[in-house]
Scaffold this active site. Structure first.
Site, PDB file in Angstrom:
ATOM      1  N   LYS A 150       3.915   1.085 -11.582  1.00 16.44           N
ATOM      2  CA  LYS A 150       3.049   0.115 -10.896  1.00 16.44           C
ATOM      3  C   LYS A 150       2.749  -1.064 -11.819  1.00 16.44           C
ATOM      4  O   LYS A 150       2.418  -0.879 -12.987  1.00 16.44           O
ATOM      5  CB  LYS A 150       1.751   0.795 -10.431  1.00 16.44           C
ATOM      6  CG  LYS A 150       0.869  -0.131  -9.606  1.00 16.44           C
ATOM      7  CD  LYS A 150      -0.167   0.629  -8.807  1.00 16.44           C
ATOM      8  CE  LYS A 150      -1.078  -0.306  -8.024  1.00 16.44           C
ATOM      9  NZ  LYS A 150      -0.360  -1.071  -7.000  1.00 16.44           N
TER      10      LYS A 150
ATOM     11  N   HIS B 255      -2.118   5.913 -10.662  1.00 11.50           N
ATOM     12  CA  HIS B 255      -0.836   5.632 -10.002  1.00 11.50           C
ATOM     13  C   HIS B 255       0.318   5.943 -10.950  1.00 11.50           C
ATOM     14  O   HIS B 255       0.126   6.065 -12.164  1.00 11.50           O
ATOM     15  CB  HIS B 255      -0.742   4.164  -9.573  1.00 11.50           C
ATOM     16  CG  HIS B 255      -1.474   3.853  -8.297  1.00 11.50           C
ATOM     17  ND1 HIS B 255      -2.807   3.526  -8.281  1.00 11.50           N
ATOM     18  CD2 HIS B 255      -1.059   3.829  -6.999  1.00 11.50           C
ATOM     19  CE1 HIS B 255      -3.186   3.319  -7.027  1.00 11.50           C
ATOM     20  NE2 HIS B 255      -2.147   3.496  -6.229  1.00 11.50           N
TER      21      HIS B 255
HETATM   22  P1  NAD Z   1       9.376  -1.763  -5.764  1.00  9.75           P
HETATM   23  O1  NAD Z   1       9.511  -2.573  -7.013  1.00  9.75           O
HETATM   24  O2  NAD Z   1       9.979  -0.388  -5.716  1.00  9.75           O
HETATM   25  O3  NAD Z   1       9.969  -2.585  -4.512  1.00  9.75           O
HETATM   26  C1  NAD Z   1       9.867  -3.977  -4.361  1.00  9.75           C
HETATM   27  C2  NAD Z   1      11.224  -4.451  -3.820  1.00  9.75           C
HETATM   28  O4  NAD Z   1      11.155  -5.842  -3.477  1.00  9.75           O
HETATM   29  C3  NAD Z   1      12.356  -4.311  -4.844  1.00  9.75           C
HETATM   30  O5  NAD Z   1      13.397  -3.531  -4.274  1.00  9.75           O
HETATM   31  C4  NAD Z   1      12.816  -5.747  -5.068  1.00  9.75           C
HETATM   32  O6  NAD Z   1      14.213  -5.820  -5.236  1.00  9.75           O
HETATM   33  C5  NAD Z   1      12.411  -6.386  -3.747  1.00  9.75           C
HETATM   34  N1  NAD Z   1      12.365  -7.851  -3.809  1.00  9.75           N
HETATM   35  C6  NAD Z   1      11.878  -8.638  -4.798  1.00  9.75           C
HETATM   36  N2  NAD Z   1      12.080  -9.939  -4.496  1.00  9.75           N
HETATM   37  C7  NAD Z   1      12.700  -9.972  -3.298  1.00  9.75           C
HETATM   38  C8  NAD Z   1      13.151 -11.027  -2.446  1.00  9.75           C
HETATM   39  N3  NAD Z   1      13.022 -12.318  -2.801  1.00  9.75           N
HETATM   40  N4  NAD Z   1      13.733 -10.705  -1.275  1.00  9.75           N
HETATM   41  C9  NAD Z   1      13.887  -9.416  -0.910  1.00  9.75           C
HETATM   42  N5  NAD Z   1      13.469  -8.372  -1.662  1.00  9.75           N
HETATM   43  C10 NAD Z   1      12.877  -8.657  -2.845  1.00  9.75           C
HETATM   44  O7  NAD Z   1       7.800  -1.695  -5.463  1.00  9.75           O
HETATM   45  P2  NAD Z   1       7.016  -0.737  -4.455  1.00  9.75           P
HETATM   46  O8  NAD Z   1       6.475   0.445  -5.204  1.00  9.75           O
HETATM   47  O9  NAD Z   1       7.841  -0.506  -3.237  1.00  9.75           O
HETATM   48  O10 NAD Z   1       5.761  -1.668  -4.110  1.00  9.75           O
HETATM   49  C11 NAD Z   1       5.933  -2.958  -3.557  1.00  9.75           C
HETATM   50  C12 NAD Z   1       4.567  -3.582  -3.297  1.00  9.75           C
HETATM   51  O11 NAD Z   1       3.860  -2.834  -2.293  1.00  9.75           O
HETATM   52  C13 NAD Z   1       3.628  -3.591  -4.517  1.00  9.75           C
HETATM   53  O12 NAD Z   1       2.850  -4.779  -4.482  1.00  9.75           O
HETATM   54  C14 NAD Z   1       2.760  -2.371  -4.287  1.00  9.75           C
HETATM   55  O13 NAD Z   1       1.510  -2.427  -4.946  1.00  9.75           O
HETATM   56  C15 NAD Z   1       2.583  -2.462  -2.794  1.00  9.75           C
HETATM   57  N6  NAD Z   1       2.162  -1.216  -2.132  1.00  9.75           N
HETATM   58  C16 NAD Z   1       1.262  -1.356  -1.114  1.00  9.75           C
HETATM   59  C17 NAD Z   1       0.870  -0.246  -0.383  1.00  9.75           C
HETATM   60  C18 NAD Z   1      -0.044  -0.445   0.805  1.00  9.75           C
HETATM   61  O14 NAD Z   1      -0.367   0.541   1.495  1.00  9.75           O
HETATM   62  N7  NAD Z   1      -0.458  -1.678   1.108  1.00  9.75           N
HETATM   63  C19 NAD Z   1       1.376   1.020  -0.695  1.00  9.75           C
HETATM   64  C20 NAD Z   1       2.320   1.133  -1.737  1.00  9.75           C
HETATM   65  C21 NAD Z   1       2.715  -0.003  -2.442  1.00  9.75           C
END
Ligand code: NAD
Length: 272
Positions: free
Chosen positions: A164, A160
């Site tokens: 991450k 990744h």
């Molecule tokens: P990222 O850090 O880019 O985004 C997370 C966002 O959440 C940030 O913008 C942050 O400001 C926001 N956030 C944090 N606390 C908050 C709150 N209290 N209220 C509102 N917003 C809040 O991360 P990402 O790459 O977008 O990944 C996010 C999650 O999704 C991770 O756990 C990642 O592993 C997961 N993910 C899952 C899949 C899937 O298919 N299930 C795919 C990609 C990523």
């Protein structure tokens, strides 16, 4: 499928997945973009979420609490962080909402807390929302059962992007679990997550994990079944976050008319 297009809100809308989700909902005729939530106190409050996602204005501005849009949405899509997701589950259960949860990296206590919500609201929870990965899980189950419990060493390798925060990925763990369950093993007993120094030869039944973190890799997973004379590798490579986002929007439409319960992408895609 719901007769009415569900109104979807996206929490973490300024994040990598959040911004991609805005574009995915916009492209989906069967869903309406109803809200976007950023971190409390964020300077992005009031920004049009279309502009956050790199398109023009969509007429929906970012807020910093679910309470601010409680009457505006039916399904919340949450790709944030474990504690944020758990508090959103409490809110959505209390207010009769549905959720699609993509957040990974939960510890056992957090997973148990999430599981408690299976009796409180309809939710889809999957560490990987891509259609291809969920088909891959099915292929892994078939491969593990066909190859049997002996003779093949099983290793899960994932790569990744450099940002991450959890390892191994939720998808890698899920792949390991599917293989382990198909063979009557468990990751608690047979998962090997680090090898360093004089760690000795591998044992027959261990399932090893290896993690790569580099650059902008969106997500790559390989499960290797290796024995003397041959090696089978089942690989999935994601080249765009849009694959996860489209899967999440599909899950949101699917869960819009489901009973209270915990579902996964195998349910959404009817692969069970
Ligand atoms: P990222 O850090 O880019 O985004 C997370 C966002 O959440 C940030 O913008 C942050 O400001 C926001 N956030 C944090 N606390 C908050 C709150 N209290 N209220 C509102 N917003 C809040 O991360 P990402 O790459 O977008 O990944 C996010 C999650 O999704 C991770 O756990 C990642 O592993 C997961 N993910 C899952 C899949 C899937 O298919 N299930 C795919 C990609 C990523």
């Amino acid at each position: 499928m719901s007769r009415h297009a569900p109104r979807i809100a996206i929490v973490g809308v300024a994040g990598r997945m959040g911004r991609t989700l805005v574009n995915a909902v916009e492209q989906e005729a069967g869903a309406t973009l109803a809200g976007g939530i950023v971190e409390p106190g964020s300077s992005l409050v009031g920004t049009d979420i279309g502009e956050l996602a790199g398109q023009g204005k969509l007429g929906v501005t970012a807020v910093d609490s679910l309470a601010a849009i409680v009457d505006d949405f039916d399904v919340l899509i949450d790709f944030t962080a474990p504690q944020v997701t758990l508090s959103n589950l409490a809110f959505c259960a209390e207010h009769g909402k549905r959720m699609v949860v993509g957040t990974t990296g939960m510890n056992d206590a957090e997973l148990a807390e999430l599981d408690g919500y299976r009796a409180k609201l309809p939710m889809v929870f999957a560490p990987n929302m891509s259609v291809g990965v969920n088909l891959t899980l099915k292929l892994l189950e078939t491969a593990a059962k066909a190859l049997g419990d002996e003779g093949y060493d099983i290793e899960v390798i994932e790569a990744h992007h450099r940002h991450k925060v959890d390892a191994p990925s939720g998808t890698a763990l899920k792949m390991g679990e599917v293989v382990a369950e198909s063979l009557g093993r468990s990751l608690d007993e047979h998962g090997v997550f680090t090898r360093e120094g004089q760690c000795g030869p591998r044992t027959d039944k261990e399932i090893g994990f290896a993690t790569v973190r580099a650059g902008d890799i969106v997500g790559e997973h390989t499960v290797m079944f290796a024995t003397e004379g041959e090696r089978i590798e089942i690989t999935h490579k994601a080249s765009s976050r849009m694959t996860f986002a489209k899967g999440a929007v599909r899950a949101a439409r699917w869960v819009a008319d489901k009973e209270i319960g915990r579902y996964d992408m195998q349910d959404v895609l009817a692969l069970n």
